[in-house]
Motif scaffolding. Structure first.
Motif, PDB file in Angstrom:
ATOM      1  N   PRO A  28      34.008  46.654  37.905  1.00 39.77           N
ATOM      2  CA  PRO A  28      34.770  46.674  36.653  1.00 39.77           C
ATOM      3  C   PRO A  28      35.188  45.253  36.267  1.00 39.77           C
ATOM      4  CG  PRO A  28      36.074  47.577  38.462  1.00 39.77           C
ATOM      5  CD  PRO A  28      34.683  47.379  38.982  1.00 39.77           C
ATOM      6  N   PRO A  29      35.022  44.875  34.998  1.00 39.35           N
ATOM      7  CA  PRO A  29      35.463  43.542  34.565  1.00 39.35           C
ATOM      8  C   PRO A  29      36.979  43.398  34.669  1.00 39.35           C
ATOM      9  CG  PRO A  29      34.724  44.856  32.680  1.00 39.35           C
ATOM     10  CD  PRO A  29      34.396  45.640  33.912  1.00 39.35           C
ATOM     11  N   PHE A  30      37.666  44.527  34.584  1.00 43.17           N
ATOM     12  CA  PHE A  30      39.122  44.541  34.705  1.00 43.17           C
ATOM     13  C   PHE A  30      39.494  45.729  35.584  1.00 43.17           C
ATOM     14  CE2 PHE A  30      37.940  42.830  30.577  1.00 43.17           C
ATOM     15  CZ  PHE A  30      38.577  41.594  30.583  1.00 43.17           C
ATOM     16  N   GLY A  31      40.169  45.479  36.716  1.00 40.84           N
ATOM     17  CA  GLY A  31      40.496  46.560  37.648  1.00 40.84           C
ATOM     18  C   GLY A  31      41.651  47.412  37.169  1.00 40.84           C
ATOM     19  N   ARG A  32      42.592  46.757  36.484  1.00 44.47           N
ATOM     20  CA  ARG A  32      43.765  47.484  35.971  1.00 44.47           C
ATOM     21  C   ARG A  32      43.890  47.204  34.477  1.00 44.47           C
ATOM     22  NH1 ARG A  32      47.474  49.221  39.748  1.00 44.47           N
ATOM     23  NH2 ARG A  32      49.178  49.088  38.251  1.00 44.47           N
ATOM     24  N   VAL A  33      43.786  48.257  33.680  1.00 44.18           N
ATOM     25  CA  VAL A  33      43.824  48.115  32.225  1.00 44.18           C
ATOM     26  C   VAL A  33      45.016  48.890  31.677  1.00 44.18           C
ATOM     27  CG1 VAL A  33      42.592  48.569  30.058  1.00 44.18           C
ATOM     28  CG2 VAL A  33      41.310  47.933  32.128  1.00 44.18           C
ATOM     29  N   GLY A  34      45.759  48.249  30.787  1.00 48.94           N
ATOM     30  CA  GLY A  34      46.848  48.946  30.087  1.00 48.94           C
ATOM     31  C   GLY A  34      46.452  49.184  28.645  1.00 48.94           C
ATOM     32  N   ILE A  35      46.676  50.392  28.154  1.00 47.75           N
ATOM     33  CA  ILE A  35      46.335  50.709  26.762  1.00 47.75           C
ATOM     34  C   ILE A  35      47.586  51.180  26.041  1.00 47.75           C
ATOM     35  CG2 ILE A  35      44.928  52.145  25.232  1.00 47.75           C
ATOM     36  CD1 ILE A  35      42.884  52.402  27.483  1.00 47.75           C
ATOM     37  N   VAL A  36      47.930  50.497  24.960  1.00 49.93           N
ATOM     38  CA  VAL A  36      49.078  50.919  24.149  1.00 49.93           C
ATOM     39  C   VAL A  36      48.546  51.653  22.935  1.00 49.93           C
ATOM     40  CG1 VAL A  36      51.169  50.190  22.953  1.00 49.93           C
ATOM     41  CG2 VAL A  36      50.299  48.852  24.912  1.00 49.93           C
ATOM     42  N   GLY A  37      48.866  52.935  22.841  1.00 53.99           N
ATOM     43  CA  GLY A  37      48.373  53.749  21.739  1.00 53.99           C
ATOM     44  C   GLY A  37      47.227  54.624  22.207  1.00 53.99           C
ATOM     45  N   LEU A  38      47.519  55.907  22.422  1.00 58.90           N
ATOM     46  CA  LEU A  38      46.486  56.812  22.940  1.00 58.90           C
ATOM     47  C   LEU A  38      46.019  57.765  21.841  1.00 58.90           C
ATOM     48  CD1 LEU A  38      48.073  57.504  26.447  1.00 58.90           C
ATOM     49  CD2 LEU A  38      46.100  56.035  25.919  1.00 58.90           C
ATOM     50  N   GLY A  39      45.576  57.194  20.734  1.00 62.11           N
ATOM     51  CA  GLY A  39      44.989  58.012  19.667  1.00 62.11           C
ATOM     52  C   GLY A  39      43.501  58.148  19.910  1.00 62.11           C
ATOM     53  N   LEU A  40      42.761  58.350  18.839  1.00 63.07           N
ATOM     54  CA  LEU A  40      41.302  58.509  18.949  1.00 63.07           C
ATOM     55  C   LEU A  40      40.670  57.303  19.643  1.00 63.07           C
ATOM     56  CD1 LEU A  40      38.645  60.033  18.057  1.00 63.07           C
ATOM     57  CD2 LEU A  40      38.637  58.476  16.105  1.00 63.07           C
ATOM     58  N   ILE A  41      41.033  56.089  19.197  1.00 65.39           N
ATOM     59  CA  ILE A  41      40.396  54.886  19.726  1.00 65.39           C
ATOM     60  C   ILE A  41      40.900  54.577  21.135  1.00 65.39           C
ATOM     61  CG2 ILE A  41      39.972  52.423  19.342  1.00 65.39           C
ATOM     62  CD1 ILE A  41      38.637  54.132  17.235  1.00 65.39           C
ATOM     63  N   GLY A  42      42.214  54.506  21.302  1.00 65.16           N
ATOM     64  CA  GLY A  42      42.773  54.198  22.627  1.00 65.16           C
ATOM     65  C   GLY A  42      42.360  55.234  23.662  1.00 65.16           C
ATOM     66  N   GLY A  43      42.402  56.504  23.275  1.00 65.67           N
ATOM     67  CA  GLY A  43      42.006  57.569  24.197  1.00 65.67           C
ATOM     68  C   GLY A  43      40.535  57.475  24.556  1.00 65.67           C
ATOM     69  N   SER A  44      39.699  57.135  23.569  1.00 68.73           N
ATOM     70  CA  SER A  44      38.258  57.029  23.837  1.00 68.73           C
ATOM     71  C   SER A  44      37.947  55.818  24.711  1.00 68.73           C
ATOM     72  CB  SER A  44      37.473  56.945  22.516  1.00 68.73           C
ATOM     73  OG  SER A  44      37.608  58.145  21.776  1.00 68.73           O
ATOM     74  N   ILE A  45      38.693  54.727  24.530  1.00 71.38           N
ATOM     75  CA  ILE A  45      38.514  53.562  25.407  1.00 71.38           C
ATOM     76  C   ILE A  45      38.868  53.951  26.843  1.00 71.38           C
ATOM     77  CG2 ILE A  45      39.375  51.250  25.972  1.00 71.38           C
ATOM     78  CD1 ILE A  45      39.774  50.794  22.950  1.00 71.38           C
ATOM     79  N   ALA A  46      39.996  54.648  27.013  1.00 68.44           N
ATOM     80  CA  ALA A  46      40.403  55.075  28.353  1.00 68.44           C
ATOM     81  C   ALA A  46      39.319  55.950  28.986  1.00 68.44           C
ATOM     82  CB  ALA A  46      41.730  55.837  28.270  1.00 68.44           C
ATOM     83  N   LEU A  47      38.830  56.936  28.243  1.00 67.30           N
ATOM     84  CA  LEU A  47      37.791  57.832  28.774  1.00 67.30           C
ATOM     85  C   LEU A  47      36.520  57.055  29.103  1.00 67.30           C
ATOM     86  CD1 LEU A  47      38.255  60.883  26.366  1.00 67.30           C
ATOM     87  CD2 LEU A  47      38.639  60.897  28.848  1.00 67.30           C
ATOM     88  N   GLY A  48      36.168  56.102  28.242  1.00 67.55           N
ATOM     89  CA  GLY A  48      34.951  55.318  28.447  1.00 67.55           C
ATOM     90  C   GLY A  48      35.062  54.438  29.685  1.00 67.55           C
ATOM     91  N   ILE A  49      36.224  53.833  29.880  1.00 74.01           N
ATOM     92  CA  ILE A  49      36.432  52.995  31.078  1.00 74.01           C
ATOM     93  C   ILE A  49      36.346  53.849  32.331  1.00 74.01           C
ATOM     94  CG2 ILE A  49      38.161  51.650  32.351  1.00 74.01           C
ATOM     95  CD1 ILE A  49      39.109  50.528  29.657  1.00 74.01           C
ATOM     96  N   ARG A  50      36.987  55.013  32.296  1.00 75.17           N
ATOM     97  CA  ARG A  50      36.987  55.876  33.483  1.00 75.17           C
ATOM     98  C   ARG A  50      35.582  56.413  33.780  1.00 75.17           C
ATOM     99  NH1 ARG A  50      40.978  59.764  35.080  1.00 75.17           N
ATOM    100  NH2 ARG A  50      40.213  58.817  37.008  1.00 75.17           N
ATOM    101  N   ARG A  51      34.800  56.618  32.738  1.00 74.32           N
ATOM    102  CA  ARG A  51      33.434  57.073  32.956  1.00 74.32           C
ATOM    103  C   ARG A  51      32.578  55.947  33.555  1.00 74.32           C
ATOM    104  NH1 ARG A  51      29.319  58.817  28.142  1.00 74.32           N
ATOM    105  NH2 ARG A  51      29.651  56.613  27.694  1.00 74.32           N
TER     106      ARG A  51
END
Lengths: 285, 285
Positions: free
Chosen positions: B4-27
């Protein structure tokens, strides 16, 4: 669907719409005779594929039909009505033109028995190759009775229902004004957006566009040939619609920075959007 | 996809975009820690569904992440950058805002290590419920490096590629001008068309519309809340784009009856349309 409302139908113009009408009639009423008139090569293909049952070359080949359908671009429809008047055609005539005032006037002038028609259907790709019997299914088909007698209009409505469309009666003025807003203005906006964006940001900029831009510029592939006659026969209502669009559009930096102004247009748009039925907006034009 | 380019990622705002980034990173990197910050109820849902691995409440819960992603509407991104400056945040920060000049200026003012971002993807429906790991696949993801060092930008590009997107570097001015034409103007046109048409012809008229009108008004369901901040931070370029559109649009009866004028706009539109790749225009915004 019962007996065919018209046993012998002549269709002038075997493009997407004319070809699809022929296919739809043959599907609904296999015994119906469908005579097609177009350029010889097109008529040959249509006959070979069974889109039509008989070939025609000119209007005179349609002397003994029960219904003549003019399925050419708008300017040719007006010309054909003049020729039909000259040849003292007695048959019921209808058309599929996208504007109705000019055409209704031409029919009245020639004393043709005429009911204006406009199927609200289409496809991104035109021509006989893309014709299909279900093109009109579930879509409105506007009929402008003009001076035609009730039984004549009722017969045409049966034909339209047999093609799967939903007949709706209107008058030429209402038709042309409504179409200026839901068809002609959207077409101009799409073409103008594509032109303005392309000129300003070029291919590198366009490459960064997403689905919204793709939706808004899908109509920008429409050919000028078809639209020339539509625009030229509805200039007053289209000018009204373009004016209304420009008035509704926040355009200056002041208006764009004005929260109330911007929110008004989004709120009104949301409200009108919510009134529409979005379940059946595929396949139409 | 490698480490992973970043081991620990913080996301502020879990809407469509933030939520999809989180899901994409976890995948892409199942071992990555993803801390989400949003309203408590949203964060709870995201944690329960495995969209994020840890819950956060405020920016201070993101002190030890390797990357902070601001995935809120534009005005909140600027506010968050000011707060991050106050709290002397040292972490690399990026965002997903739809305009970039105002945000780049806010980051620079606060001396934040910041790379601006803008994934060109979206969906008709927003919110965490519609988030999906493949939202960005095949779409451009614009990066505005600003003063950030090369290795930092390269790391972010690895993240973006891991989400299936295509990173492209640009500057804030170019970004905002291009987006005025391909995103902000189309949105305003769609809302204004819906508003003008609804007001002029009402529900009976709108019922006669077809697919072209549906395409042109699909964006008219967009909520004002999201767009307020976008429009307010790009007024100059949007005003330019609206002006270019109005100039390209035949509007008077004289212009509409002028064949050359009408054919020019169709021809230019056809030409620009042909330069575009129409194979990947689903799913983006």
């Amino acid at each position: 669907v019962g007996d065919p409302p018209f046993g012998r139908v002549g269709i002038v113009g075997l493009g997407l719409i004319g070809g699809s009408i022929a296919l739809g009639i043959r599907r609904a009423w296999p015994a119906a005779v469908v005579i097609g008139v177009d350029q010889a090569a097109v008529v040959d293909v249509a006959r070979d594929r069974g889109v039509i049952t008989e070939r025609g070359e000119t209007l005179s080949d349609l002397r003994d039909v029960d219904l003549m359908i003019l399925a050419t671009p708008v300017p040719e429809i007006a010309q054909l009505l003049r020729r039909a008047a000259d040849e003292k055609v007695r048959t019921l005539v209808t058309d599929v033109g996208s504007t109705k005032r000019r055409i209704m006037a031409a029919a009245k002038h020639g004393a043709i028995t005429f009911v204006g028609g406009h199927p609200i259907a289409g496809s991104a790709r035109g021509g006989l190759d893309h014709a299909r019997p279900d093109l009109f299914e579930g879509h409105p088909w506007l009929l402008v009775p003009g001076d035609a007698a009730e039984p004549v209009v009722g017969r045409l409505e049966r034909l339209v229902r047999g093609l799967g469309a939903i007949p709706r009666r209107t008058d030429a003025e209402t038709h042309d004004r409504v179409m200026a807003y839901v068809s002609h203005l959207p077409q101009l906006l799409s073409s103008a957006l594509m032109t303005a964006a392309g000129a300003a940001i070029g291919e590198p900029g366009l490459a960064l566009s997403g689905r919204g831009f793709a939706d808004m510029t899908r109509l920008a592939s429409s050919p000028a040939e078809i639209w020339r006659g539509i625009l030229a026969t509805n200039t007053d209502y289209i000018a009204e619609a373009v004016g209304a669009l420009i008035a509704a559009l926040p355009s200056t930096t002041q208006e764009l920075a004005d929260n109330t102004r911007v929110e008004d247009v989004f709120r009104h748009a949301n409200e009108w959007f919510a009134t529409m039925d979005h379940s059946k907006t595929t396949g139409g034009r």
